[in-house]
Design an enzyme around this catalytic site. Structure first.
Site, PDB file in Angstrom:
ATOM      1  N   ASP A  50       0.858  -1.188   0.000  1.00  0.00           N
ATOM      2  CA  ASP A  50       0.000   0.000   0.000  1.00  0.00           C
ATOM      3  C   ASP A  50       0.896   1.240   0.000  1.00  0.00           C
ATOM      4  O   ASP A  50       1.571   1.520   0.988  1.00  0.00           O
ATOM      5  CB  ASP A  50      -0.884  -0.040   1.247  1.00  0.00           C
ATOM      6  CG  ASP A  50      -1.933   1.068   1.273  1.00  0.00           C
ATOM      7  OD1 ASP A  50      -1.749   2.071   0.561  1.00  0.00           O
ATOM      8  OD2 ASP A  50      -2.924   0.917   2.016  1.00  0.00           O
ATOM      9  N   HIS A  51       0.867   1.967  -1.118  1.00  0.00           N
ATOM     10  CA  HIS A  51       1.762   3.119  -1.250  1.00  0.00           C
ATOM     11  C   HIS A  51       1.348   4.293  -0.369  1.00  0.00           C
ATOM     12  O   HIS A  51       2.095   5.266  -0.229  1.00  0.00           O
ATOM     13  CB  HIS A  51       1.820   3.571  -2.714  1.00  0.00           C
ATOM     14  CG  HIS A  51       3.138   4.154  -3.112  1.00  0.00           C
ATOM     15  ND1 HIS A  51       3.968   4.814  -2.226  1.00  0.00           N
ATOM     16  CD2 HIS A  51       3.784   4.183  -4.304  1.00  0.00           C
ATOM     17  CE1 HIS A  51       5.051   5.230  -2.860  1.00  0.00           C
ATOM     18  NE2 HIS A  51       4.973   4.853  -4.119  1.00  0.00           N
TER      19      HIS A  51
END
Length: 413
Positions: free
Chosen positions: A382-383
């Site tokens: 998850d950026h």
């Protein structure tokens, strides 16, 4: 009048599909007698009766998907006190106990005596074959009926099988050109689709790829197996068990990947426990049993628990406890021949690592060409929670531990 509602039987559950009613209007039921079988994206479970009484109305249909809180059926209590609609056991299988209510009468006692022990999936196999499961003698623990018991019964009584109810849809190769057959899009398949869509459209996925030299850890695996030729000491360790321990050790250095994002409260919660989910290909779709407290467990213990839960996943006997609390997920698709993928994160987790095919290939080591066993790895993260550089460092740490098992051993001392 007692309303039986769909309650939360799984982590993050919002809805479930009604698979099968065990009762019909007018039936007399006892406390804890299973009323209905429900399927979510995580588990298939039986909901028990909260009271002894009579079924007065069934408000939903089999095959219908309903939200948590929906009234499924109504009961007219026979004087027994209502109890919270929460199963006494975490098992999807609800075993009937003694009914202490004097008002339940001989009919309820007869129902209890007839109640058989069998997992929801086993019951489904029996229904698909048109078999009355109460006619089958169980060979499992405490007389529990297994899938094999059902199939043995079916093979011995083929005339009783309803041929119009195949176990699985088949493709008719003789259909005229342009015609199609339909496969129902419901149950776990539909629940998985909803969860994957939500995850993909909510989380900005980034996938990092790496190659890992498996030669040394495979040699260690081989040596351990040779130390226990009769398999009495449990030294036949799956390579996935080494993966799980290496991930836990890497997460100790990069705890951001063992976290969950709470956007509403604007915090990233770093989980103290490392609970590794194992993506498993079960008969009715993907399911993720969880190995808990990996930080406290040996590789041997991890291996034992992993094999047990994968078996339960394929048999359809996983409990809610087996399926909840995950903090990081792995997907070992290498045995299927996968070369690479961009896996979707198992929200609300923030990362997932997939292990792909291992193959022998020439590798330059100290200016010499050697044949090594090399595996492809892909890690989605998850950026919003972590950056690419951190993901690369985390994967490199995992790579170091797998390529040098002795370093992993030192970390465990």
């Amino acid at each position: 009048m007692v309303e039986v509602k769909l309650h939360d039987i799984g982590e993050g559950m919002h809805e479930g599909e009604i698979l099968h009613f065990f009762v019909k209007t007018g039936d007399v039921v006892s406390i804890d007698q299973p009323l209905v079988e429900v399927q979510t994206d995580k588990v298939t479970a039986e909901l028990p009766s909260p009271v002894a009484g009579k079924v007065t109305d069934i408000l939903v249909k089999e095959g219908e998907t309903v939200t948590v809180g929906t009234v499924l059926l109504c009961l007219e209590s026979e004087g027994a006190s209502a109890v919270p609609q929460t199963p006494k056991s975490q098992e999807p299988l609800m075993e009937a106990g003694a009914d202490s209510s004097p008002s339940s009468g001989q009919a309820s006692l007869a129902m209890l005596n007839k109640r058989v022990l069998a997992a929801p999936y086993t019951r489904k196999v029996a229904r698909d074959h048109g078999v009355d499961i109460e006619q089958i003698t169980g060979t499992g623990p405490a007389g529990r009926i297994t899938e094999e018991d059902v199939l043995r019964f079916v093979n011995g009584t083929e005339t009783s099988i309803r041929k119009e109810q195949p176990v699985a849809p088949t493709i008719n190769k003789e259909l005229p050109a342009g015609e199609t057959e339909e496969i129902p899009f419901r149950g776990r398949r539909k629940q998985i689709a909803k969860k994957m869509t939500q995850s993909l459209f909510t989380i900005p996925h980034v996938t990092h790829f790496e190659e890992v030299d498996m030669t040394n850890v495979l040699e260690l695996k081989k040596q351990l197996k040779m130390l226990d030729p009769d398999k009495s000491k449990g030294f036949a360790i799956s390579v996935a068990s080494f993966f799980i321990k290496a991930i836990q050790l890497a997460l100790a250095d990069f705890p951001v990947f063992n976290s969950k994002l709470d956007e509403e409260k604007e915090v990233i919660r770093l989980e103290k426990q490392v609970n590794i989910g194992i993506a498993t290909d079960a008969e009715d779709g993907l399911i993720v049993p969880v190995i808990k407290n990996v930080e406290r467990r040996s590789i041997k213990d991890i291996n034992r628990d992993m094999k047990k839960k994968i078996t339960k996943a394929k048999e359809g006997t996983l409990t809610r406890e087996d399926l909840t609390g995950g903090t990081f997920t792995i997907s070992n698709v290498g045995p299927l021949g996968s070369m690479g993928a961009t896996p979707i994160i198992n929200a609300p987790e923030v990362a997932l690592m997939a292990f792909h095919k291992t193959k022998k290939m020439p590798v330059v080591i100290h200016d010499e060409i050697q044949i090594r066993s090399v595996m492809n790895v892909s890690m989605s993260f998850d950026h919003r929670v972590a950056d690419g550089a951190t993901a690369v460092q985390f994967t490199n740490r995992f790579k170091e531990l797998i390529e040098n098992p002795s370093v992993m051993v030192l970390e465990l001392i």
